[in-house]
Motif scaffolding. Structure first.
Motif, mmCIF file in Angstrom:
data_model
loop_
_atom_site.group_PDB
_atom_site.id
_atom_site.type_symbol
_atom_site.label_atom_id
_atom_site.label_comp_id
_atom_site.label_asym_id
_atom_site.label_seq_id
_atom_site.Cartn_x
_atom_site.Cartn_y
_atom_site.Cartn_z
ATOM 1 N N ILE A 18 1.500 6.965 15.765
ATOM 2 C CA ILE A 18 0.209 6.319 16.057
ATOM 3 C C ILE A 18 0.420 4.834 16.326
ATOM 4 O O ILE A 18 -0.085 4.272 17.299
ATOM 5 N N ARG B 188 -5.664 7.281 4.099
ATOM 6 C CA ARG B 188 -5.748 6.238 3.060
ATOM 7 C C ARG B 188 -5.952 4.844 3.652
ATOM 8 O O ARG B 188 -5.505 3.843 3.114
ATOM 9 N N ARG C 73 0.831 -1.198 0.000
ATOM 10 C CA ARG C 73 0.000 0.000 0.000
ATOM 11 C C ARG C 73 0.870 1.254 0.000
ATOM 12 O O ARG C 73 0.628 2.190 -0.756
ATOM 13 N N GLU D 68 -9.929 -0.626 9.241
ATOM 14 C CA GLU D 68 -8.504 -0.945 9.407
ATOM 15 C C GLU D 68 -7.855 -0.066 10.476
ATOM 16 O O GLU D 68 -6.953 -0.505 11.183
ATOM 17 N N LEU E 56 3.832 11.960 17.267
ATOM 18 C CA LEU E 56 2.407 12.280 17.155
ATOM 19 C C LEU E 56 2.192 13.773 16.927
ATOM 20 O O LEU E 56 1.213 14.185 16.314
ATOM 21 N N ARG F 214 4.114 10.690 11.753
ATOM 22 C CA ARG F 214 2.864 10.645 12.499
ATOM 23 C C ARG F 214 2.294 9.233 12.543
ATOM 24 O O ARG F 214 1.870 8.756 13.592
ATOM 25 N N GLU F 215 2.322 8.591 11.371
ATOM 26 C CA GLU F 215 1.826 7.208 11.306
ATOM 27 C C GLU F 215 2.610 6.323 12.277
ATOM 28 O O GLU F 215 2.021 5.515 13.008
ATOM 29 N N ASN G 121 -5.835 11.681 14.829
ATOM 30 C CA ASN G 121 -4.757 10.722 14.631
ATOM 31 C C ASN G 121 -5.189 9.389 14.041
ATOM 32 O O ASN G 121 -4.920 8.330 14.580
ATOM 33 N N LEU G 122 -5.865 9.483 12.910
ATOM 34 C CA LEU G 122 -6.171 8.258 12.160
ATOM 35 C C LEU G 122 -5.166 8.142 11.020
ATOM 36 O O LEU G 122 -4.609 9.143 10.567
ATOM 37 N N LEU G 123 -4.928 6.909 10.573
ATOM 38 C CA LEU G 123 -4.037 6.729 9.425
ATOM 39 C C LEU G 123 -4.777 7.144 8.164
ATOM 40 O O LEU G 123 -5.900 6.712 7.939
#
Ligand SMILES: Nc1ncnc2c1ncn2[C@@H]1O[C@H](COP(=O)(O)OP(=O)(O)OP(=O)(O)O)[C@@H](O)[C@H]1O
Ligand SMILES: [Mg+2]
Lengths: 409, 252
Positions: A319, B121, A13, B126, A406, A315-316, B117-119
């Motif tokens: 998280i 795409r 992805r 998910e 974050l 950021r990802e 703070n969500l991913l």
């Protein structure tokens, strides 16, 4: 620990989100792996080809051609101004101890007709020795004899290609063909030898007794003049001795004073083979260099893009760490991403390299073969590059402070 | 199997808390946090001591820079104190490794932040599955539990939407679903309604109340708005890195 299917999906992805960038990053790996594949298969092909060639030309072979190399135009069979004679050939056999056999040759192109079939081929006048020198056997019928030569009999030995073109599946032995409108009896058909390194069909040939050739087919400038001769030395070690002995003898026979240039050239075929092997080796080394540089550059490209990716996705990562990703979960995710880049690149490289090798093999008449080992090795290289250059970015990502990550914009 | 299907069940609201008899869920003892920026030292938390019991609903207020977020990060095991001790469920968290803390966050703590703070795409489903990826939950169970959590927050029919296809309130619900999907016993919400309008804010707070009352989840919410703070049973006030007020509703 995070599962492999999950990180694989995440990796694909992430790479799809930046198709262009991923593609460009893979370029180095693609070229590197293609070069590895080409290197292995061309190297192996060339070596095999040379081995075949040595086997099919005959071993311990020297060729003596009219004209000097330094004067330029001397090419095999094209001696414009023949200086060699049948007597020279006989003298060499008689007086050079390192020589075991000699065959004089006079050649030309001629139209050969049988019934309503006709075929243009190389006709060579020679002595029965040629078969011994070229280690060539008669597949059906028999070779011509000294007797045939003495009487200038109109008999011929036919290469497999000529036999096939004129007779198809029938056995030509005993039949009469016309060479330059002169009838010749086919007394034998030669075994198939295949192509030379330069792509010439060795079986597209007819041998006739040299006397017949000179009297009936190609009128020599002076009787007994020949274009070239093939000489067999007693052993591989004796090749250089033979070369020296022949040179000395011919200089003497042709009355060439010291300081004057030779009017003939002695070529060592084994040396030419060695040259071909050396060229193949140089090519292998060159491709190897291209492969290693491309893989290195490709690896650095992957590392670079992975570092960018880690920064972009700070950021990802934050998280993921916040919800419970451990050090190795993050590392594996990014290593997998780098690995996916390098392996996808590797697969494309394998395909392109294989196509390239087949094309090169075709162009240079090499036996083509994509070795499974080569594919495996390249795949291994690609994987190693991915893991090696992906590790540092992955390591960096895994050490990020989740709070700062974050907060990262 | 740590599955719990009691999110919809009535388990009784208040947990009786008498500090002498029941071990507090969260116990912070003389915790300080000092940031050093070159020569400059900022004391974000100054020797704070506080206990919070399981099942409580705590609101935290205080002016900007008073140390609320710093406090939340420490009790959320995202950060470590400069000094002092933090006991979570009686365990001294300060002695644990980075990966052990990750495991605690995964199993017992859910985060809801102001910035969602969500991913990107990545579908709502998910996003909610995310914590389950890191504890070996099988794929089908991940999906089942994520769908269940989305139903609890009222987004059962939006599981396939991407964050940019959802409103702010809906995105915050997804975050809450993610916080509770692993049956967290604590949900830490740092200004969860900061980006939302009043009506949506109230809906989000109602959701917290429901999670607190029906599932017994301990909720700690940082806010600047008294209306939001009013949902809590206990209100802790911060000022310059120290606790200046701690009151339980009705006791005042
Ligand atoms: N990483 C950091 N480095 C240096 N100082 C920091 C850092 N994080 C926080 N601080 C400082 O610590 C103090 C407390 O910050 P904190 O974020 O806890 O405040 P807050 O109460 O959450 O404020 P707000 O209501 O604005 O969110 C502030 O003075 C802040 O500048
Ligand atoms: Mg804050």
């Amino acid at each position: 620990m995070i599962s492999v299917p999950v990180i694989t999906r995440i990796a694909f992805r992430a790479l799809r989100a930046n198709t262009m960038r991923s593609g460009l990053t893979m370029l180095g790996i693609i070229i590197g792996v293609a070069a590895v594949i080409a290197m292995i298969s061309i190297g192996a092909g060339a070596r095999q080809r040379v081995a075949n060639e040595v086997a099919s030309m005959g071993s311990n072979l020297l060729i003596v051609v009219s004209g000097s190399t330094s004067s330029g135009g001397a090419r095999m069979g094209a001696g414009s101004d023949p200086t060699l004679t049948i007597a020279d050939a006989e003298a060499i056999l008689r007086e050079c101890p390192a020589v075991i056999d000699v065959a004089p040759l006079q050649s030309g192109t001629a139209q050969v007709v049988y019934g309503n079939q006709n075929w243009s081929t190389v006709v060579m006048g020679t002595t029965p020795s040629i078969l011994n020198i070229r280690e060539w056997r008669v597949a059906s019928g028999k070779p011509f004899t000294d007797q045939d030569e003495r009487h200038a009999n109109k008999v011929c030995l036919m290469g497999a290609t000529v036999a096939e073109k004129l007779f198809g599946a029938f056995d030509p032995v005993g039949q009469v063909v016309r060479i330059k409108k002169i009838p010749f009896t086919v007394i034998g058909v030669l075994e198939r030898k295949g192509q030379t390194l330069t792509g010439q069909d060795q079986d597209d040939i007819i041998y006739v007794p040299i006397t017949t050739a000179q009297k009936k087919l190609f009128r020599a400038l002076f009787p007994g003049m020949i274009q070239f001769m093939m000489v067999k030395a007693v052993s591989t070690e004796a090749l250089e001795d033979a070369q020296e002995q022949i040179t000395a003898l011919l200089r003497q026979r042709h009355r060439i004073g010291s300081g004057q240039e030779n009017d003939f050239t002695v070529r060592n075929l084994t040396q030419m083979m060695q040259t071909a092997i050396t060229i193949a080796r140089v090519m292998t080394v060159l491709l190897g260099a291209i492969a290693s540089i491309s893989l290195l550059v490709g690896g650095i490209g992957i590392m670079n893009i992975m570092l960018v990716s880690v920064t972009e996705r700070t950021r990802e990562i934050g998280i993921r760490i916040a919800v419970g990703a451990k050090t190795w979960d993050i590392r594996l995710q990014f290593i997998m991403e780098a690995l996916t880049l390098s392996l996808v690149g590797g697969c494309i490289g394998i395909v392109l390299g294989s196509i390239g090798s087949v094309a090169v093999a075709h162009a240079f008449h090499l036996p083509s073969g994509i070795s499974p080992l080569g594919v495996l090795i390249s795949f291994g290289f690609a994987a190693a590059v991915g893991v090696f250059f992906g590790f540092y970015p992955a390591y960096k990502a895994s050490l990020l402070n989740p709070i700062e990550a974050l907060r990262y914009e | 199997m740590p599955r719990r299907n009691d999110l919809g069940m009535q388990t009784g609201g208040t947990t009786p808390h008498s500090p002498e008899t029941v071990l507090p869920l969260i116990s912070v003892q003389q915790v300080s946090k000092i940031y050093t920026l070159g020569e400059h030292r900022v004391t974000a938390l100054n020797s704070i001591s506080v206990s919070i019991h399981a099942g409580d609903f705590v609101a935290i207020m205080g002016p900007s820079g008073s140390g609320k977020s710093t406090f939340m990060n420490i009790i959320g095991c995202l950060d470590r104190p400069s000094s002092g001790t933090y006991y979570l469920n009686g365990q001294d968290v300060g002695t644990l490794s980075r990966d052990c803390l990750a495991e605690i966050r995964n199993k017992t703590i859910g985060f809801v932040f102001q910035g969602f703070n969500l991913l990107p795409r990545t579908t709502a489903l998910e996003n909610v599955e995310l914590p389950l990826l890191y504890n070996g939950t099988p794929a089908h169970e991940r999906r089942e539990r994520a769908l269940e959590a989305l139903r609890v927050v009222g987004l059962g029919d939006r599981w396939h939407h991407y964050p940019n296809q959802l409103s702010g309130g809906q995105q915050q619900r997804v975050t809450i679903a993610r916080a509770i999907v692993n049956n967290a016993s604590i949900v830490l919400a740092d200004e969860p309604t900061g980006n939302l309008d009043t009506k949506t804010s109230m809906e989000i707070m109602e959701l917290f109340v429901r999670l607190n009352q029906t599932a017994g989840i301990t909720i700690i919410v940082v806010t600047h708005e008294p209306d939001i703070a009013a949902y809590g049973r206990r209100l802790i006030r911060f000022l310059d890195g120290v606790i200046v007020g701690d009151e339980v509703k009705g006791v005042a």
